[in-house]
Design an enzyme around this catalytic site. Structure first.
Site, mmCIF file in Angstrom:
data_model
loop_
_atom_site.group_PDB
_atom_site.id
_atom_site.type_symbol
_atom_site.label_atom_id
_atom_site.label_comp_id
_atom_site.label_asym_id
_atom_site.label_seq_id
_atom_site.Cartn_x
_atom_site.Cartn_y
_atom_site.Cartn_z
ATOM 1 N N GLY A 15 61.073 6.667 -0.416
ATOM 2 C CA GLY A 15 60.641 6.996 0.944
ATOM 3 C C GLY A 15 59.706 5.934 1.497
ATOM 4 N NE ARG A 76 68.102 9.827 -1.223
ATOM 5 C CZ ARG A 76 67.024 10.290 -1.850
ATOM 6 N NH1 ARG A 76 66.832 9.953 -3.119
ATOM 7 N NH2 ARG A 76 66.168 11.067 -1.235
ATOM 8 C CG ASP A 107 57.812 9.936 -8.807
ATOM 9 O OD1 ASP A 107 58.501 9.638 -7.813
ATOM 10 O OD2 ASP A 107 57.557 11.110 -9.125
ATOM 11 N N GLY A 108 59.992 7.478 -8.479
ATOM 12 C CA GLY A 108 61.425 7.206 -8.649
ATOM 13 C C GLY A 108 61.683 5.715 -8.793
ATOM 14 C CB THR A 130 54.326 7.657 -2.336
ATOM 15 O OG1 THR A 130 54.556 9.021 -1.986
ATOM 16 C CG2 THR A 130 53.333 7.613 -3.488
ATOM 17 C CB ILE A 131 52.673 9.625 2.773
ATOM 18 C CG1 ILE A 131 53.781 10.661 2.594
ATOM 19 C CG2 ILE A 131 53.127 8.460 3.625
ATOM 20 C CD1 ILE A 131 54.159 11.373 3.874
ATOM 21 C CG ASP A 132 54.213 13.081 -1.104
ATOM 22 O OD1 ASP A 132 53.885 13.644 -0.046
ATOM 23 O OD2 ASP A 132 55.394 12.965 -1.473
ATOM 24 C CG ASP A 134 53.474 11.857 -5.681
ATOM 25 O OD1 ASP A 134 53.371 10.647 -5.410
ATOM 26 O OD2 ASP A 134 54.557 12.476 -5.633
ATOM 27 N NE ARG A 167 50.926 31.375 21.553
ATOM 28 C CZ ARG A 167 51.620 30.719 22.466
ATOM 29 N NH1 ARG A 167 51.587 29.388 22.490
ATOM 30 N NH2 ARG A 167 52.352 31.368 23.343
ATOM 31 C CG MET A 174 56.127 15.406 4.424
ATOM 32 S SD MET A 174 56.743 13.711 4.473
ATOM 33 C CE MET A 174 58.258 13.948 5.418
ATOM 34 N NE ARG A 176 60.310 17.531 -3.760
ATOM 35 C CZ ARG A 176 60.914 16.414 -3.345
ATOM 36 N NH1 ARG A 176 61.607 16.430 -2.221
ATOM 37 N NH2 ARG A 176 60.824 15.299 -4.039
ATOM 38 C CB ALA A 191 42.715 24.133 8.036
ATOM 39 C CB SER A 220 42.769 30.262 17.822
ATOM 40 O OG SER A 220 41.710 29.313 17.819
ATOM 41 C CD GLN A 260 53.444 15.250 7.333
ATOM 42 O OE1 GLN A 260 52.668 15.527 6.429
ATOM 43 N NE2 GLN A 260 54.570 15.926 7.521
ATOM 44 N NE ARG A 261 59.137 10.233 4.165
ATOM 45 C CZ ARG A 261 58.750 10.183 2.903
ATOM 46 N NH1 ARG A 261 57.905 9.242 2.521
ATOM 47 N NH2 ARG A 261 59.175 11.066 2.023
#
Length: 328
Positions: A15, A76, A107-108, A130-132, A134, A167, A174, A176, A191, A220, A260-261
């Site tokens: 990604g 890919r 990692d991939g 990577t934005i995660d 991780d 509301r 993102m 996962r 938040a 809200s 976000q990317r």
């Protein structure tokens, strides 16, 4: 510096993330500084198999430090997952005279490089992008800081409409498998609740928190949800449950998705990418291979790639406590 490496290939894979171009620029210009030829590889591992190479020099990367995405593209590769495909890739690199690879990705990407190195003893070094956030072995991956800024800016805007209409908004970000984006952006945007994969808070805790917010006078609320959160099957199911259980709430969902990317990388990510690119190239020239460059205690360090892909990044427990206090 090692005299064995005369030509280094650089590629992006997986990604895309803001700061990839800054990392490419750093690798290319560090090669130029040390009089090493640099070859840009298009479309990741698929580009290696197809021999999609282009010689790059310091001028090739002008004006890209501020650009999102990756000028080398990403794709890919089913072929690279097979021994036959990797043999073709190896032959392409050898025929092109490429002596080592800098892998920019997650990692991939690193897993692919690890297998390739074990089969052909081909020198590799990884730059975590990577934005995660991780990846084990670095406190920050390239792209994480920019993604946080993007998410906080979006939540700030969502809060304007949430407060105008009294509301409750579920904002899905993102993440996962990890909740770094949700936790940091949730605290930064104020938040009321943050839902992450690492902490299954349960529906009762969420409902209790929302009830307390209402009773304390809040009209809200914003709940940041990592896409891998375990409470519901998805954020829309969560929204339906809360709406059915708490009649006083008008609930909306906003999924931020791939925005976000994108976008220009932050100053932090540009500096981080520049530092990592220099460290990656100079480590290869020093004869080091099978490592990932990482930021630890504000210094550039090397972590064995196998350890980087097998290890797990940990959520900041202190920040979880801060989030709990701030939701009061």
């Amino acid at each position: 510096m090692s005299g064995n490496i005369k030509k280094i290939g650089v590629m992006t894979s997986g990604g895309d993330a803001p700061g990839m171009n800054a990392a490419i620029r750093s690798v290319v210009r560090t090669c130029a500084y040390h009089n090493i030829e640099c070859i840009g590889i298009y479309r990741g591992y698929e580009g290696i198999i197809e021999g999609d190479f282009k010689s790059m020099n310091a001028r090739s990367v002008k004006g890209i430090i501020n650009k999102g995405g990756t000028v080398l593209k990403s794709a890919r590769s089913k072929g690279f997952r097979t021994p036959e495909g990797r043999k073709v890739a190896y032959d392409q690199l050898i025929n092109a005279g490429i002596d080592a690879l800098v892998l920019i990705g997650g990692d991939g990407t690193f897993n692919g490089g690890l297998v390739f190195n074990k089969e052909f003893d081909f020198p590799i070094i990884g730059i975590p992008c990577t934005i995660d956030n991780d990846i084990y072995g670095t406190t920050h991956t390239i792209g994480f800081d920019t993604a946080l800024n993007t998410v906080v800016e979006c939540i700030d805007k969502i809060r304007d409409t949430a407060s105008s209409h009294n509301r409750l908004f579920f904002v899905e970000v993102m993440g996962r498998d990890v909740g770094h984006i949700a936790l940091n952006a949730g605290v930064g945007a104020g938040a009321e609740e943050i839902l992450i994969p690492e902490e299954n808070l349960g529906l009762d805790r969420l409902l209790d928190s929302l009830n307390k917010s209402k009773q304390s006078g809040k009209t809200s609320s914003i709940v940041v949800v990592a896409e891998g959160d375990k409470i519901g099957k998805n954020v829309f199911e969560l929204k339906d449950y809360v709406e059915a259980t708490l009649d006083e709430y008008d609930v909306r969902v906003s999924v931020l998705g791939h925005m976000q990317r994108g976008g220009p990388p932050s100053c932090f990510d540009r500096v981080l990418a520049s530092r990592m690119g220099v460290k990656a190239v100079e480590s290869l020239l020093e004869g080091k291979t099978n490592y990932m460059v990482g930021l630890i205690n504000e210094q550039m360090n090397l972590t064995p790639i196998e350890q980087a892909v097998k290890g797990k990044s940990k959520i900041d427990r202190e920040l979880l406590r801060v989030a709990d206090i701030m939701s009061t």
